[in-house]
Write an enzyme that holds these catalytic residues in place. Sequence first.
Site, mmCIF file in Angstrom:
data_model
loop_
_atom_site.group_PDB
_atom_site.id
_atom_site.type_symbol
_atom_site.label_atom_id
_atom_site.label_comp_id
_atom_site.label_asym_id
_atom_site.label_seq_id
_atom_site.Cartn_x
_atom_site.Cartn_y
_atom_site.Cartn_z
ATOM 1 N N PHE A 52 0.853 -1.319 -0.007
ATOM 2 C CA PHE A 52 0.011 0.103 -0.105
ATOM 3 C C PHE A 52 0.951 1.024 0.076
ATOM 4 C CE2 PHE A 52 -2.359 3.664 2.001
ATOM 5 C CZ PHE A 52 -3.490 3.548 0.780
ATOM 6 N N ASP B 256 9.134 2.688 1.406
ATOM 7 C CA ASP B 256 8.008 3.234 1.960
ATOM 8 C C ASP B 256 7.841 3.170 3.367
ATOM 9 O OD1 ASP B 256 5.638 4.259 2.676
ATOM 10 O OD2 ASP B 256 4.369 3.549 1.045
ATOM 11 N N LYS C 95 3.270 9.886 8.104
ATOM 12 C CA LYS C 95 2.341 9.811 9.091
ATOM 13 C C LYS C 95 2.665 10.307 10.478
ATOM 14 C CE LYS C 95 -0.829 5.904 7.552
ATOM 15 N NZ LYS C 95 -0.364 5.498 6.363
HETATM 16 C C1 LIG Z 1 -0.795 5.756 4.988
HETATM 17 C C2 LIG Z 1 0.352 4.752 3.790
HETATM 18 C C3 LIG Z 1 0.488 5.940 2.987
HETATM 19 C C4 LIG Z 1 -0.245 6.964 2.170
HETATM 20 O O1 LIG Z 1 -0.435 7.972 3.104
HETATM 21 P P1 LIG Z 1 -1.561 9.104 2.968
HETATM 22 O O2 LIG Z 1 -0.941 10.163 4.083
HETATM 23 O O3 LIG Z 1 -2.914 8.509 3.217
HETATM 24 O O4 LIG Z 1 -1.425 9.669 1.598
HETATM 25 C C5 LIG Z 1 1.378 5.344 2.161
HETATM 26 N N1 LIG Z 1 2.465 4.234 2.283
HETATM 27 C C6 LIG Z 1 2.119 3.657 3.369
HETATM 28 C C7 LIG Z 1 3.187 2.549 3.696
HETATM 29 C C8 LIG Z 1 1.007 4.084 4.307
HETATM 30 O O5 LIG Z 1 0.997 3.396 5.447
#
Ligand SMILES: *Cc1c(COP(=O)(O)O)cnc(C)c1O
Length: 393
Positions: A131, A216, A245
């Site tokens: 994701f 990521d 985050k």
């Molecule tokens: C939450 C998340 C995203 C996306 O972040 P947003 O602030 O919702 O755009 C991307 N990669 C990972 C691993 C995430 O947990």
Amino acid sequence: MSEFPVVMPTYGRADVAFERGEGAYLWSTDGRRYLDFGSGVAVTALGHAHPRLVAALQAQAAKLWHTSNLYRVPGQERVARKLVESTFADTVFFCNSGAEAMECTIKTVRKYQYETGHPERWRIICVTGAFHGRTLATLAAGGQEKHLKGFGPAVEGFDHVPYGNLNALRAAIGPETAGILVEPVQGEGGILPAAPEYLRGLRAAADEFGLLLAFDEVQTGIGRTGRLFAHQHAGVTPDVMAAAKGLGGGFPVGACLATAKAAVGMTAGAHGSTFGGNPLAMAAAEAVLEVVTGAGFLDGVAEAAGRLRAGLDRLAAAHSTVVEEVRGLGLMLGLRCRGVANAAVQARLLSAGLLTVAAGDNVVRLLPPLIVGEAEIGEALAILDRTLAEVAP
Ligand SMILES: *Cc1c(COP(=O)(O)O)cnc(C)c1O
């Protein structure tokens, strides 16, 4: 006016709203107290209303909110320096969300190949269950049919191989491959930590084939796993990385970190964001980083993580009919449910006063704030113990 909800109904929301928070606790508008082991999906890393964050944001709010990136932003320079001093990175781009941090990561990987004589290399190898966000490019990188369906052709340039399989990954490298992208611990996919050897193997493959390695760390970063970034456990470094985050402790801010080599093409005009890295966001991020990189803080996270993990392992053994497995890293932990839907367990926990977050693979995620204390962990374990007994068939 139509009957259509005034807030576009893109979420399945629980029917509860909060009006106040302090530390690991939230109070709902109807006066109930909840123990927050979701942290707004790993965002409120220092809990709610942390005095250092409140003071930093209040002070900045009284001075200056926004100037744009037409001018120098001293807060960006301070936060970037802090991130550079604490990581593999030489340089940082600021934005407002995880998906935007990922967009910059993807663009940096492609532009590097273009600038270094390989314009034909623009594809990125990603993994299944990933994701990376909800923009069109990050959806394509995630590759999940359930998220892509109905939104037209997926953005080109992302190839998927099974997570954790180095042979499949190496076999997928072709003349158009520019880079490799993974989460060191899959979050939305169901709290799946990558083996350290796997991350080291990705680094070796990237080096062997002239690719960039991108991580990521939007969910895993800023102390969530007990290190500032999760890849630091494995002793490998990426070339490019997305963070977001926890970085603003609840204020929207994202960052793309890169080595000077990887960022060779990210020069004036290559990328931008109107709001990215504005003084308010930087005040929040600077305060968060000061606390998280402060003496002993991450040791405290690791200690809390060990205590929570040990408690969860005991609960899993005691409730083996409903808990198949405990997994995760640091304070990013998941209970894989069996014989009962994770959403049902999450709803029961909410009723019992404990906030958690569902993830893929029938997992209930526990993402307490990094400042969580022994008593709060004990309280969460007691609620889990009662609730797991209730949901057992
Ligand atoms: C939450 C998340 C995203 C996306 O972040 P947003 O602030 O919702 O755009 C991307 N990669 C990972 C691993 C995430 O947990």
